[in-house]
Design an enzyme around this catalytic site. Sequence first.
Site, mmCIF file in Angstrom:
data_model
loop_
_atom_site.group_PDB
_atom_site.id
_atom_site.type_symbol
_atom_site.label_atom_id
_atom_site.label_comp_id
_atom_site.label_asym_id
_atom_site.label_seq_id
_atom_site.Cartn_x
_atom_site.Cartn_y
_atom_site.Cartn_z
ATOM 1 N N GLU A 253 -38.123 4.772 -38.275
ATOM 2 C CA GLU A 253 -38.471 3.422 -38.492
ATOM 3 C C GLU A 253 -39.817 3.528 -37.754
ATOM 4 O O GLU A 253 -40.009 3.800 -36.704
ATOM 5 C CB GLU A 253 -37.856 2.352 -37.260
ATOM 6 C CG GLU A 253 -36.397 2.105 -37.791
ATOM 7 C CD GLU A 253 -36.041 1.310 -38.920
ATOM 8 O OE1 GLU A 253 -37.183 0.642 -39.550
ATOM 9 O OE2 GLU A 253 -35.069 0.749 -39.415
ATOM 10 N N CYS A 287 -44.593 -3.688 -35.523
ATOM 11 C CA CYS A 287 -44.742 -2.922 -36.957
ATOM 12 C C CYS A 287 -44.864 -3.726 -37.995
ATOM 13 O O CYS A 287 -45.412 -3.417 -38.980
ATOM 14 C CB CYS A 287 -43.582 -2.297 -36.941
ATOM 15 S SG CYS A 287 -41.885 -2.872 -36.584
HETATM 16 P P1 NAD Z 1 -45.009 7.364 -30.764
HETATM 17 O O1 NAD Z 1 -44.841 7.953 -31.987
HETATM 18 O O2 NAD Z 1 -46.220 7.749 -29.863
HETATM 19 O O3 NAD Z 1 -43.815 7.332 -29.739
HETATM 20 C C1 NAD Z 1 -42.615 7.115 -30.085
HETATM 21 C C2 NAD Z 1 -41.320 7.670 -29.134
HETATM 22 O O4 NAD Z 1 -41.481 9.263 -29.444
HETATM 23 C C3 NAD Z 1 -41.794 7.738 -27.606
HETATM 24 O O5 NAD Z 1 -40.634 7.679 -26.944
HETATM 25 C C4 NAD Z 1 -42.297 9.169 -27.548
HETATM 26 O O6 NAD Z 1 -42.298 9.665 -26.067
HETATM 27 C C5 NAD Z 1 -41.495 10.172 -28.385
HETATM 28 N N1 NAD Z 1 -42.101 11.372 -28.969
HETATM 29 C C6 NAD Z 1 -43.304 11.910 -28.675
HETATM 30 N N2 NAD Z 1 -43.540 12.640 -29.219
HETATM 31 C C7 NAD Z 1 -42.163 13.290 -29.793
HETATM 32 C C8 NAD Z 1 -41.819 14.529 -30.161
HETATM 33 N N3 NAD Z 1 -42.540 15.409 -30.650
HETATM 34 N N4 NAD Z 1 -40.387 14.539 -30.730
HETATM 35 C C9 NAD Z 1 -39.553 13.592 -30.250
HETATM 36 N N5 NAD Z 1 -39.877 12.373 -29.606
HETATM 37 C C10 NAD Z 1 -41.231 12.281 -29.311
HETATM 38 O O7 NAD Z 1 -45.017 5.802 -30.944
HETATM 39 P P2 NAD Z 1 -45.330 4.541 -30.185
HETATM 40 O O8 NAD Z 1 -46.818 4.555 -30.041
HETATM 41 O O9 NAD Z 1 -44.655 4.445 -28.863
HETATM 42 O O10 NAD Z 1 -45.042 3.401 -31.129
HETATM 43 C C11 NAD Z 1 -45.735 2.621 -31.842
HETATM 44 C C12 NAD Z 1 -45.381 3.234 -33.281
HETATM 45 O O11 NAD Z 1 -44.192 2.644 -33.553
HETATM 46 C C13 NAD Z 1 -46.401 2.106 -34.346
HETATM 47 O O12 NAD Z 1 -46.499 2.942 -35.540
HETATM 48 C C14 NAD Z 1 -45.263 1.266 -34.859
HETATM 49 O O13 NAD Z 1 -45.539 0.633 -36.195
HETATM 50 C C15 NAD Z 1 -44.036 1.969 -34.737
HETATM 51 N N6 NAD Z 1 -43.010 0.937 -34.835
HETATM 52 C C16 NAD Z 1 -42.131 0.829 -35.871
HETATM 53 C C17 NAD Z 1 -41.111 0.033 -35.656
HETATM 54 C C18 NAD Z 1 -40.132 -0.191 -36.955
HETATM 55 O O14 NAD Z 1 -39.098 -0.794 -36.765
HETATM 56 N N7 NAD Z 1 -40.600 0.307 -38.162
HETATM 57 C C19 NAD Z 1 -41.043 -0.995 -34.835
HETATM 58 C C20 NAD Z 1 -41.860 -0.702 -33.498
HETATM 59 C C21 NAD Z 1 -42.754 0.216 -33.574
#
Ligand code: NAD
Length: 531
Positions: A253, A287
């Site tokens: 997502e 999002c």
């Molecule tokens: P992010 O990608 O920075 O982090 C998301 C999660 O991934 C965090 O828990 C982080 O610690 C973890 N993470 C970081 N590096 C990783 C790796 N190499 N391997 C595994 N896990 C890792 O995202 P964010 O800043 O927390 O969230 C914002 C983003 O999320 C925006 O782009 C938003 O659009 C998206 N989002 C999407 C939806 C949806 O349903 N499509 C919903 C909410 C947010």
Amino acid sequence: MDTGIHLVSSAAPSGRFATSNPATGQPLGEFPIASAEQVAEAVARARQAQLWWSQTPLVRRSAVLRRVAKLLSEEREALARVITAESGKPLQEALLSDVMVAADAAVFCAENAAAVLRAQSVPHANPALRFKRGELSFAPLGVIGIIAPWNYPLSIPAADAFAALATGNAVVLKPSELTPQTALELDRILAAALDAEGFANQPRPFQVVTGLGPTGQALVASDIDKLIFTGSVATGRRVATAAAARLLPVILELGGKDAMIVLDDAALDTATSAAVWGSMMNAGQTCISVERCYVHHTLFPRFLDLCHDKISQLKVGDGSLPDTDVGPLISQAQLQIVDRQVEEARSMGAGVLTGGQPLSGLGPNFYAPTLITGVTTAMSLMREETFGPVLPILPFQTDEEAIQFANASDFGLSASVWGKTAHATALARRIRAGSVLVNDLLSGFAVSAAPHGGLKQSGIGRTHGILGMQELVRPVYLDVDLTPRMKKLWWYPYAGNFAPMSAFAEIVHASGLRRLAAVLRTLPLLRNPRR
Ligand code: NAD
């Protein structure tokens, strides 16, 4: 706030990390960084718990989820305060879009898991296979890993965890490093519900591992059966690559660049309020926020004026204050992304009608609600996710052009169309996105029965709704032959079989006299004993 000693583990954490309030910069808490070994231990504990949990009658599992919903509702105001302190969003948003969405998802999963898990009979049409009974059943996958973002720190991981638990899976959650306390509150509520429903002495089917990116990486590499990742496109790509290397199934997502289309027959006052709320709510860090607004040219000047008025009236401030409409961005890093995109657009000729700058007098991460026009797809503001309180508005000439604008994006998460119902619905069907709302926006995520997910760079698979639960079970086909002593006519030896077998094939697809003749030509099969 919490000291973070939550990992019941013999292995040592790889240090600690701190969180702070995005509105004030004040420290909030310190949490352990789960090491790869601790993540593996949590997955092993979840796997052990999944044995009893999956064998527990569904009515009792559902009772736990109903109890969770009750606890979430009872504790809604205190939970909203924790969420606001960690994420910065106004209290009302924390209450509605996190706590109440999570409570609603718990009830939905409790009520609908039976439909997902119900076995179906599979009739056999082929006459050669008539003496068999087929059954399709659905089994939990095992342990579901969830990696969650900070923007909906309760409702996103909770809805995913409830779907997994309802269908008999165990869960290991790695929350965002910016909002770990909210995840630990969810953990506490699930534990209280299990205790209250008579499962106090059982191993817990829900585990939380706090940490940064490497803790998430360790979860992807661990012994989980499927991963639900919600986060940015960049991290999603890394996660998908790591998952592919070990053939781990994943739901992704990811980001969005949602279009809002305002047709010539739209209700102007309502559509302008929607555009402002849909782009500024959660400081634009949703999002499915409005990231691009296309307005019919006949409405365009009045639309801009009304949006300008409404944005000017927004109260920006600390989300814990009762009259705040728009809180801070989550972090300096997020503020810089927004500022960079707006500055680039301005330097390329866009017109900033209001906002367009950080509000550093209010605190470290505030950005002024921004109305911008004259934007083009050459600007990152119109191509990349902004995730900030910015509303870019452009005019369109024809409905056809509006559809082209909306679909010309690397993302396809959600969209909305505003106008008379039949007109707007016809256009909505032509937008390539996971969900399209007519005369509403953002609320699709709050409909627990509606699947959530997108296409293109917005991700793979679905969460929420029946489809979301179906992603968390594996179909098992069971086939029972009711003639256990009979050797099949198509077994060895093959000698002399080809012509009568070909006649048999004719029986299946021919009719009338041809069929009767074919039946007679199959008789040698019966005389030819199987070995
Ligand atoms: P992010 O990608 O920075 O982090 C998301 C999660 O991934 C965090 O828990 C982080 O610690 C973890 N993470 C970081 N590096 C990783 C790796 N190499 N391997 C595994 N896990 C890792 O995202 P964010 O800043 O927390 O969230 C914002 C983003 O999320 C925006 O782009 C938003 O659009 C998206 N989002 C999407 C939806 C949806 O349903 N499509 C919903 C909410 C947010």
